[in-house]
Design a protein around this motif. Structure first.
Motif, PDB file in Angstrom:
ATOM      1  N   SER A  96      11.930  37.887 -14.779  1.00  0.00           N
ATOM      2  CA  SER A  96      11.322  39.161 -14.385  1.00  0.00           C
ATOM      3  C   SER A  96      10.619  39.092 -13.031  1.00  0.00           C
ATOM      4  O   SER A  96       9.564  39.705 -12.826  1.00  0.00           O
ATOM      5  CB  SER A  96      10.363  39.664 -15.470  1.00  0.00           C
ATOM      6  N   CYS A  97      11.212  38.346 -12.114  1.00  0.00           N
ATOM      7  CA  CYS A  97      10.704  38.314 -10.745  1.00  0.00           C
ATOM      8  C   CYS A  97      11.228  39.562 -10.036  1.00  0.00           C
ATOM      9  O   CYS A  97      12.410  39.878 -10.125  1.00  0.00           O
ATOM     10  CB  CYS A  97      11.179  37.043 -10.046  1.00  0.00           C
ATOM     11  N   LYS A  98      10.356  40.271  -9.371  1.00  0.00           N
ATOM     12  CA  LYS A  98      10.733  41.534  -8.714  1.00  0.00           C
ATOM     13  C   LYS A  98       9.908  41.731  -7.444  1.00  0.00           C
ATOM     14  O   LYS A  98       8.982  40.950  -7.203  1.00  0.00           O
ATOM     15  CB  LYS A  98      10.564  42.699  -9.691  1.00  0.00           C
TER      16      LYS A  98
ATOM     17  N   ASN B  30       6.048  41.408  -7.705  1.00  0.00           N
ATOM     18  CA  ASN B  30       5.318  40.179  -8.056  1.00  0.00           C
ATOM     19  C   ASN B  30       5.806  38.931  -7.303  1.00  0.00           C
ATOM     20  O   ASN B  30       5.252  37.848  -7.457  1.00  0.00           O
ATOM     21  CB  ASN B  30       5.359  39.932  -9.571  1.00  0.00           C
TER      22      ASN B  30
ATOM     23  N   TYR C 153      11.399  29.810  -9.387  1.00  0.00           N
ATOM     24  CA  TYR C 153      10.911  30.475 -10.600  1.00  0.00           C
ATOM     25  C   TYR C 153      11.877  31.597 -10.977  1.00  0.00           C
ATOM     26  O   TYR C 153      12.383  32.318 -10.111  1.00  0.00           O
ATOM     27  CB  TYR C 153       9.501  31.077 -10.381  1.00  0.00           C
TER      28      TYR C 153
ATOM     29  N   GLU D  90      12.638  28.670 -15.709  1.00  0.00           N
ATOM     30  CA  GLU D  90      12.734  30.033 -16.220  1.00  0.00           C
ATOM     31  C   GLU D  90      12.201  30.090 -17.650  1.00  0.00           C
ATOM     32  O   GLU D  90      12.928  29.776 -18.600  1.00  0.00           O
ATOM     33  CB  GLU D  90      14.193  30.489 -16.231  1.00  0.00           C
TER      34      GLU D  90
ATOM     35  N   ALA E 169      10.230  35.235 -20.424  1.00  0.00           N
ATOM     36  CA  ALA E 169      10.056  36.105 -19.252  1.00  0.00           C
ATOM     37  C   ALA E 169      11.381  36.671 -18.744  1.00  0.00           C
ATOM     38  O   ALA E 169      11.396  37.544 -17.881  1.00  0.00           O
ATOM     39  CB  ALA E 169       9.365  35.327 -18.138  1.00  0.00           C
TER      40      ALA E 169
ATOM     41  N   THR F 147       6.380  38.731 -16.807  1.00  0.00           N
ATOM     42  CA  THR F 147       6.498  37.618 -15.858  1.00  0.00           C
ATOM     43  C   THR F 147       5.446  36.550 -16.164  1.00  0.00           C
ATOM     44  O   THR F 147       4.368  36.885 -16.629  1.00  0.00           O
ATOM     45  CB  THR F 147       6.243  38.128 -14.422  1.00  0.00           C
TER      46      THR F 147
END
Ligand code: PGA
Length: 250
Positions: free
Chosen positions: A213-215, A218, A210, A167, A171, A177
């Motif tokens: 800001s994983c959404k 993406n 990972y 991480e 980000a 990201t």
């Protein structure tokens, strides 16, 4: 082969009733998720109830921290045996917010990891550089030191039960990201370090997630990378639709 994993780190969000509702929504939608270990890590106050709600579903229970002491006079702390007794399977350890606000060192994280492994809980061990370190191109060095010290004294047999989360701190919660290339490059680096210390079998089998800001928009391009085995999701895990959408991105 290694597992694909999507874990929701709720952080310090949701009251008890709000949390119960969210867990129910996630359970209701979880049937559409295939070949992914779906984990929720709500705040401690919700965990015993969460365990009951997810009982007949594929959703697994995680938590966000634990004590580095076994039991006894440690006011305010939660032990690994308490966590185990309510059906916890995964414990997020060494998150950058714990490192920053609660002064957790690699040494403390190492103690926690060992307690978890001893009792049969699976650590999700976090690492990642801050913005200044990446700017100075020290990110590999920083992550290398973190994993070396976090996993000090852990043998190959125990390493099998660890999940790693990369991480990049810049980000997390920022909307910024890492690019798929930045993620892949670091995940491969971590896997090679594990290969050097523990051999190919363990390196190939360990899941590296990972986070940052994983959404839904993406997740697919991040998870498409050969060494990205899923995500540790903060903000986007607080909405059942988004969380499930991410888990469907493989
Ligand atoms: P974020 O948090 O998805 O809100 O960036 C990720 C994390 O801190 O685990």
């Amino acid at each position: 082969m290694r597992k694909n994993i999507v874990a929701g780190n709720w952080k310090m969000n949701k009251t008890f009733p709000e949390g119960v509702e969210l867990i129910q929504q996630i359970v209701n939608q979880s049937d559409v998720v295939k070949n992914v270990e779906l984990i929720i890590a709500p705040p401690f106050i919700l965990t015993a109830e969460a365990s009951k709600i997810i009982k007949d579903s594929a959703v697994k229970l995680g938590v966000q921290n634990c004590s580095n002491y076994k039991e006894g006079a440690y006011t305010g702390e939660i032990s690994v045996s308490m966590l185990k007794s309510i059906g916890t399977e995964y414990v997020i350890l060494g998150h950058s917010e714990r490192r920053k606000y609660f002064k957790e060192t690699n040494e403390i994280i190492n103690e926690k990891i060992k307690l978890n492994l001893e009792i049969g809980l699976k650590p999700i061990a976090c690492c990642g550089e801050v913005f200044e370190e990446r700017e100075k191109e020290e990110h590999f060095q920083v992550v290398n030191k973190q994993i070396k010290e976090m996993f000090e004294g852990i043998d190959a047999d125990n390493m099998k039960n660890i999940v790693i989360a990369y991480e990049p701190v810049w980000a997390i919660g920022t909307g910024k990201t890492a690019t798929p290339e930045q993620a892949q490059e670091m995940h491969l680096f971590i896997r090679e370090k594990i290969r050097n210390s523990y051999g190919s079998q363990i390196a190939n089998d360990i899941s590296i997630l990972y986070g940052g800001s994983c959404k839904p928009s993406n997740a697919e391009e991040l998870f498409a990378n050969p060494d990205v085995d899923g995500g540790l999701i903060g903000g986007a895990s607080l909405k059942a639709d988004d969380f499930i959408e991410i888990a469907k991105s493989f």
